[in-house]
Motif scaffolding. Structure first.
Motif, PDB file in Angstrom:
ATOM      1  N   THR A 522     -40.402 -69.805  99.247  1.00  0.00           N
ATOM      2  CA  THR A 522     -40.231 -70.892  98.285  1.00  0.00           C
ATOM      3  C   THR A 522     -41.260 -70.770  97.173  1.00  0.00           C
ATOM      4  N   THR A 523     -40.783 -70.875  95.944  1.00  0.00           N
ATOM      5  CA  THR A 523     -41.688 -70.871  94.797  1.00  0.00           C
ATOM      6  C   THR A 523     -41.887 -72.305  94.335  1.00  0.00           C
ATOM      7  N   PHE A 524     -43.084 -72.815  94.516  1.00  0.00           N
ATOM      8  CA  PHE A 524     -43.382 -74.193  94.129  1.00  0.00           C
ATOM      9  C   PHE A 524     -43.693 -74.223  92.641  1.00  0.00           C
ATOM     10  N   SER A 525     -42.871 -74.954  91.911  1.00  0.00           N
ATOM     11  CA  SER A 525     -42.939 -74.913  90.448  1.00  0.00           C
ATOM     12  C   SER A 525     -44.131 -75.691  89.917  1.00  0.00           C
ATOM     13  N   ILE A 526     -44.553 -75.351  88.728  1.00  0.00           N
ATOM     14  CA  ILE A 526     -45.612 -76.074  88.036  1.00  0.00           C
ATOM     15  C   ILE A 526     -45.126 -77.487  87.736  1.00  0.00           C
ATOM     16  N   GLY A 527     -45.986 -78.450  87.963  1.00  0.00           N
ATOM     17  CA  GLY A 527     -45.625 -79.843  87.685  1.00  0.00           C
ATOM     18  C   GLY A 527     -45.011 -80.569  88.855  1.00  0.00           C
ATOM     19  N   ASN A 528     -44.932 -79.920  90.036  1.00  0.00           N
ATOM     20  CA  ASN A 528     -44.366 -80.626  91.183  1.00  0.00           C
ATOM     21  C   ASN A 528     -45.300 -81.742  91.637  1.00  0.00           C
ATOM     22  N   ARG A 543     -47.099 -64.114 104.632  1.00  0.00           N
ATOM     23  CA  ARG A 543     -48.292 -64.655 103.991  1.00  0.00           C
ATOM     24  C   ARG A 543     -48.047 -66.084 103.509  1.00  0.00           C
ATOM     25  N   VAL A 544     -49.130 -66.774 103.241  1.00  0.00           N
ATOM     26  CA  VAL A 544     -49.049 -68.119 102.654  1.00  0.00           C
ATOM     27  C   VAL A 544     -48.677 -67.962 101.182  1.00  0.00           C
ATOM     28  N   PRO A 545     -47.605 -68.614 100.708  1.00  0.00           N
ATOM     29  CA  PRO A 545     -47.178 -68.403  99.314  1.00  0.00           C
ATOM     30  C   PRO A 545     -48.229 -68.899  98.317  1.00  0.00           C
ATOM     31  N   GLN A 546     -48.598 -68.044  97.402  1.00  0.00           N
ATOM     32  CA  GLN A 546     -49.648 -68.383  96.451  1.00  0.00           C
ATOM     33  C   GLN A 546     -49.186 -69.411  95.423  1.00  0.00           C
ATOM     34  N   SER A 547     -47.872 -69.640  95.338  1.00  0.00           N
ATOM     35  CA  SER A 547     -47.379 -70.675  94.419  1.00  0.00           C
ATOM     36  C   SER A 547     -47.787 -72.074  94.856  1.00  0.00           C
ATOM     37  N   LEU A 548     -48.319 -72.201  96.086  1.00  0.00           N
ATOM     38  CA  LEU A 548     -48.855 -73.497  96.525  1.00  0.00           C
ATOM     39  C   LEU A 548     -49.979 -73.980  95.604  1.00  0.00           C
ATOM     40  N   ILE A 549     -50.546 -73.067  94.853  1.00  0.00           N
ATOM     41  CA  ILE A 549     -51.620 -73.429  93.925  1.00  0.00           C
ATOM     42  C   ILE A 549     -51.115 -74.379  92.843  1.00  0.00           C
ATOM     43  N   ASN A 550     -49.787 -74.443  92.670  1.00  0.00           N
ATOM     44  CA  ASN A 550     -49.193 -75.356  91.690  1.00  0.00           C
ATOM     45  C   ASN A 550     -49.053 -76.775  92.220  1.00  0.00           C
ATOM     46  N   CYS A 551     -49.312 -76.964  93.505  1.00  0.00           N
ATOM     47  CA  CYS A 551     -49.192 -78.306  94.115  1.00  0.00           C
ATOM     48  C   CYS A 551     -50.512 -79.050  93.951  1.00  0.00           C
ATOM     49  N   LYS A 552     -50.825 -79.446  92.742  1.00  0.00           N
ATOM     50  CA  LYS A 552     -52.157 -79.983  92.453  1.00  0.00           C
ATOM     51  C   LYS A 552     -52.400 -81.370  93.048  1.00  0.00           C
ATOM     52  N   TYR A 553     -51.339 -82.050  93.493  1.00  0.00           N
ATOM     53  CA  TYR A 553     -51.508 -83.372  94.115  1.00  0.00           C
ATOM     54  C   TYR A 553     -51.540 -83.285  95.643  1.00  0.00           C
ATOM     55  N   LEU A 554     -51.448 -82.079  96.185  1.00  0.00           N
ATOM     56  CA  LEU A 554     -51.315 -81.896  97.633  1.00  0.00           C
ATOM     57  C   LEU A 554     -52.542 -82.439  98.375  1.00  0.00           C
ATOM     58  N   TRP A 571     -57.689 -69.118  97.584  1.00  0.00           N
ATOM     59  CA  TRP A 571     -57.223 -69.728  96.343  1.00  0.00           C
ATOM     60  C   TRP A 571     -56.842 -71.199  96.525  1.00  0.00           C
ATOM     61  N   LEU A 572     -56.755 -71.664  97.770  1.00  0.00           N
ATOM     62  CA  LEU A 572     -56.483 -73.086  98.014  1.00  0.00           C
ATOM     63  C   LEU A 572     -57.595 -73.980  97.483  1.00  0.00           C
ATOM     64  N   ARG A 573     -58.746 -73.380  97.150  1.00  0.00           N
ATOM     65  CA  ARG A 573     -59.862 -74.154  96.603  1.00  0.00           C
ATOM     66  C   ARG A 573     -59.476 -74.854  95.308  1.00  0.00           C
ATOM     67  N   ALA A 574     -58.405 -74.374  94.642  1.00  0.00           N
ATOM     68  CA  ALA A 574     -57.961 -74.995  93.392  1.00  0.00           C
ATOM     69  C   ALA A 574     -57.289 -76.344  93.631  1.00  0.00           C
ATOM     70  N   LEU A 575     -56.920 -76.640  94.880  1.00  0.00           N
ATOM     71  CA  LEU A 575     -56.257 -77.912  95.195  1.00  0.00           C
ATOM     72  C   LEU A 575     -57.321 -78.977  95.432  1.00  0.00           C
ATOM     73  N   LEU A 576     -57.692 -79.651  94.358  1.00  0.00           N
ATOM     74  CA  LEU A 576     -58.844 -80.555  94.388  1.00  0.00           C
ATOM     75  C   LEU A 576     -58.600 -81.812  95.209  1.00  0.00           C
ATOM     76  N   ASN A 577     -57.333 -82.122  95.526  1.00  0.00           N
ATOM     77  CA  ASN A 577     -57.020 -83.330  96.289  1.00  0.00           C
ATOM     78  C   ASN A 577     -56.767 -83.048  97.771  1.00  0.00           C
ATOM     79  N   LEU A 578     -56.883 -81.784  98.182  1.00  0.00           N
ATOM     80  CA  LEU A 578     -56.559 -81.422  99.562  1.00  0.00           C
ATOM     81  C   LEU A 578     -57.519 -82.095 100.539  1.00  0.00           C
ATOM     82  N   LYS A 579     -56.943 -82.850 101.493  1.00  0.00           N
ATOM     83  CA  LYS A 579     -57.747 -83.580 102.471  1.00  0.00           C
ATOM     84  C   LYS A 579     -57.575 -83.047 103.894  1.00  0.00           C
ATOM     85  N   ILE A 580     -56.404 -82.473 104.181  1.00  0.00           N
ATOM     86  CA  ILE A 580     -56.146 -81.922 105.517  1.00  0.00           C
ATOM     87  C   ILE A 580     -55.592 -80.510 105.366  1.00  0.00           C
TER      88      ILE A 580
END
Length: 864
Positions: A522-528, A543-554, A571-580
């Protein structure tokens, strides 16, 4: 006669002019037009405001900028929202409701120059926290004042009480932004003797309801106003009262009339939801024969529903939800005009058989019997409910198949049958306007119906915890409005549709605990908008899909219990809201390098257990766990991760147990790096993570000592360091951990005395087994001193003291003799070993023996 005709002929032009001029409306005066134009220029037009707004009574109104029509070249009496007296030309009404006005409403506004105003409606605008001007009290002719939903703030001025002709007053604010000074609420009710309609919503009144209520009152709405005290029966006896709403004032106690209500002939609406009305519904309610809306939601009512309620033959909306009502649910369809019925969350039982006996169900639009104890099947021979839009029967004990008449409802909008015992297949739906479908926690089977995947407005589809099978069709991506998609805990197979990442409104995506396979392509689109992704408990590879980096509210990412083969996705470090973050039980490998660059500031739970991670523990990762450095217990508030209208369950491993939580508190702070191949020491910086409640580093290859800094973890509840190579003593400071419930230090190389006191006195043998060098309770090995040694009694304290002194000297000499011999023998062995090149294991054993001897000598000498 000729004289009379002559006079009439002479006066005829004047009379014609007088008659013609009196038939024309007077023009607005220049000073009034100028005042209105000045008022207009004080505000901007907010074109982003909603195109529809709602009056305080719930009426929907189209919103548009009325002041755009104001132009000095035209008569101001013709301007939109401006009304003039036809004989004087004076402006008497200003109606600017829903006009998209934005800006400060100043106390010296030019609108106060319009002294003849009788009606002012400024509701549904945005006056940006402006105060309500005392000058409103100078409109001596005012009969109608509406300031609702316009972002006013501050005190309601006492000058409002001067409006002796006022018949309508409406003030609604953001919660408690507007308030009364002490006694001003009572003053207003005392002086406004002609008041007929009073709407005060979210206004901080913080008072009792005064006795001096106007007998003219037809409407009294005071919800969310922090009223307290006892509501006397006098309110229910106001002879003209038609609508009474005192809802959501939990400190207010209501005592209903036990006999006939004086207002029974006129009362149409009664809403006392959320007030304290403990006790049974009195028989006196049977006198309210004009009632159309009765809301007694969450009033702590008990007992059965009285039969006198069936006298309310005009009732249209009845809400008795969230009480303690009991008894069988029957005869509820005697109400011939009832459109909406809610009995949610009571103790009602029985079956729904009465649905099949009633033939006058066409008026029903809303039914909510959720959270009761209803049993048996839903009758299959129900007809006449073609207008039903909302059906909620969740959390009961209903069983057998879902009858076909439910799937055939043409106007069905929301359907919730979750948490029952339904079986069989989900049939195709006739309705094409479905908004919510929740059938979770049943025993439903078969495929997902095709008609569910072709809904144009569906925003929540929850089918989890059933036995559904088959593939997830790619047509699911036709649900462009979908916000919640939960298909977890079924028997679904195949791959995850590639197009899911294109659903830009999706917030929750849960496919956990199925039999899905293949890679996550699955390609997670920008703005999701995704907040929760749960793919755990499947057979996913790669592998873990790198498009997850577009999930900025995750906030929650769970990929655990799969067969993913990857390195740590830094690269998950870019997800500033990640709590779990949960990657447990996969095939991740490698070391977590450059961990100081990872910005996981919001992480509360990180679970990387049961993988193949190697290298040292990621110190830099711990340094950036900013949220873990806060003890949320002190805040006094309860907040949840991904706390939206959908509650997503999550497995938390703590205290040696896997717990499934419906919601995860932000204070549930957990680090689980167990069952990997991590090496090196336990970093002392973990002691800075003062919010930590569970720390599991077991089943690794960790060495070194237990850091003393762990005693700073004041809310730590579970500590597991078992099955490592940790040496040294258990720090005595850990005895201060008063919240510690589970401790496992087994199968290490720990030595010395087990700390005593507080929680350490509650741990059993299993917490320490496999550490041959440990002593003290609960182990059978004595820790030294007088523990467990019987003491001889002596006649007096002096003899005891002398005896203790003598025995101390004797034991001291004996110890030195023993330790001295041991030391000589030990050094001799070392010399022989070094000269003869004994095996290395023997060398290590001897050094440890020497260390133990010297340590005990030092401790004994210090003690004496």
């Amino acid at each position: 006669m000729g004289y009379v005709n002559l006079v009439f002929f002479m006066l005829f032009p004047f009379l014609c002019h007088l008659s013609f001029s009196s038939s024309l409306p007077h023009l607005c005066t220049k000073d009034q037009a100028l005042a209105l134009l000045q008022f207009k220029h004080m505000f901007t037009i907010n074109h982003d405001a909603f195109d529809r707004c709602f009056h305080i009574t719930g009426q929907s109104i189209q919103s548009y900028p009325k002041t755009l029509s104001w132009n000095k070249s035209t008569d101001c009496c013709s301007w939109d929202g401006v009304y003039c007296d036809e004989t004087t030309g004076q402006v008497i009404e200003l109606n600017l409701t829903c006009s998209k006005l934005q800006g400060k409403f100043h106390s010296n506004s030019s609108v106060f120059q319009l002294s003849n105003l009788k009606r002012i409606d400024l509701s549904n605008n945005n006056f940006s926290g402006s105060y309500i001007s005392p000058k409103f009290g100078e409109f001596s002719s005012l009969t109608h004042l509406d300031l609702s939903d316009s972002r006013f703030a501050g005190l309601i001025p006492a000058e409002i009480s001067r409006l002796s002709k006022l018949q309508f007053l409406s003030i609604k604010s953001d919660p408690y932004e507007i308030r009364f000074e002490p006694h001003n609420f009572e003053l207003i009710l005392k002086n406004l003797t002609r008041l007929r309609e009073l709407y005060l919503v979210y206004v901080n009144i913080s008072s009792t309801i005064p006795l001096n209520l106007s007998s003219y009152l037809t409407t009294l709405w005071l919800p969310f106003t922090q009223l307290y005290g006892v509501l006397t029966e006098r309110v229910f006896h106001l002879s003209n009262l038609e609508s009474l709403d005192l809802s959501d004032n939990p400190q207010l106690t209501v005592r209903f009339p036990t006999t006939k209500w004086n207002s029974s002939a006129s009362l149409v609406k009664l809403d006392l939801s959320g007030v304290n009305a403990t006790g049974r519904i009195p028989e006196s309610f049977g006198h309210l024969t004009t009632m159309r809306t009765l809301e007694l939601y969450s009033c702590s009512l008990s007992g059965s529903i009285p039969k006198s309620l069936w006298n309310l033959t005009n009732i249209e909306d009845l809400n008795l939800g969230y009480n303690h009502l009991e008894g069988p649910i029957s005869d509820l369809f005697r109400f011939g005009k009832l459109r909406s019925l809610s009995l949610v969350n009571n103790n009602l039982d029985g079956q729904l058989e009465f649905l099949s006996f009633n033939r006058s169900l066409t008026q029903f639009e809303y039914l909510d019997f959720s959270l009761n104890s209803l049993t048996g099947p839903i009758p299959s021979n129900v007809s006449g409910m073609q207008n039903l839009q909302f059906l909620y029967l969740s959390s009961n004990h209903l069983n057998e198949t879902i009858p076909s008449w439910i799937f055939s409802l043409p106007s069905l909008y929301d359907l919730d049958l979750s948490d029952n015992h339904f079986s069989g297949n989900i049939q195709e739906f006739k309705s094409k306007i479905l908004d919510i479908v929740s059938l979770k926690q049943n025993q439903l089977q078969g495929p997902i119906p095709k008609t569910l995947l072709n809904q144009r407005d569906l925003y929540s589809l929850v089918l989890s915890h059933n036995n559904l099978s088959g593939l997830i069709a790619s047509t699911i991506c036709n649900l462009k409005t979908l916000e919640v998609l939960d298909l977890g805990s079924n028997n679904l197979e195949g791959t995850i549709p590639l197009c899911l990442g294109e659903l830009t409104r999706l917030l929750i995506l849960d496919f956990s605990n199925n039999s899905l396979s293949g890679t996550i392509n699955t390609t997670f689109s920008i703005g999701n908008q995704l907040i929760v992704i749960k793919f755990d408990g499947n057979k996913l590879e790669g592998r873990v899909p790198q498009s997850l980096i577009n999930c900025k509210y995750l906030e929650l990412l769970d990929l655990g219990n799969n067969e993913l083969n990857d390195t740590f996705p830094k690269w998950l470090r870019a997800l500033l809201n990640l709590k779990i973050l949960r990657l447990r039980s996969n095939k991740f490998v490698g070391s977590i390098k450059d961990s100081s660059t990872y910005k996981f500031a919001q992480i509360r739970i990180i679970d990387l257990s049961s993988n193949g991670f190697t290298g040292d523990l990621p110190v830099g990762l711990f340094e950036n766990f900013e949220a873990m450095k806060i003890n949320g217990e002190k805040s006094g508030t309860r907040e949840y991760v991904a706390d939206i209208y959908y509650t997503n369950s999550f497995i938390v491993t703590t205290k040696g147990l896997d717990l499934e939580l419906p919601r995860v508190l932000t204070t549930n702070i957990i680090i689980d790096l167990s069952r990997n191949r991590f090496e090196g020491n336990i970093p002392s910086i973990i002691g800075d993570l003062v919010g930590l409640r569970t720390l599991n580093l077991s089943h690794n290859r960790l060495e070194g000592h237990i850091p003393e800094s762990l005693h700073q973890l004041s809310v730590l509840e579970s500590l597991d360091l078992s099955s490592n190579k940790i040496r040294g003593e258990i720090p005595q400071q850990l005895a201060s951990l008063k919240s510690l419930e589970v401790l496992n230090l087994s199968h290490n190389h720990l030595v010395g005395c087990i700390p005593k006191g507080k929680q350490f006195d509650t741990f059993e043998n299993s917490s320490y087994q496999g550490n041959d060098g440990l002593r003290g309770l609960p182990l059978s090995k004595d820790c030294g001193g007088n523990e467990g040694v019987p003491q001889a009694t002596t006649p007096n304290g002096l003899d005891q003291e002398e005896e203790e002194g003598d025995s101390s000297i004797i034991s001291w000499q004996a110890v030195f003799m023993g330790y001295g011999c041991g030391l000589v023998i030990g050094l001799s062995i070392i010399y022989i070993m070094l000269s003869t090149q004994y095996p290395a294991w023997f060398s290590r054993m001897d050094v440890e023996l020497e260390h133990k001897i010297l340590t005990r000598m030092k401790k004994h000498k210090k003690r004496h």
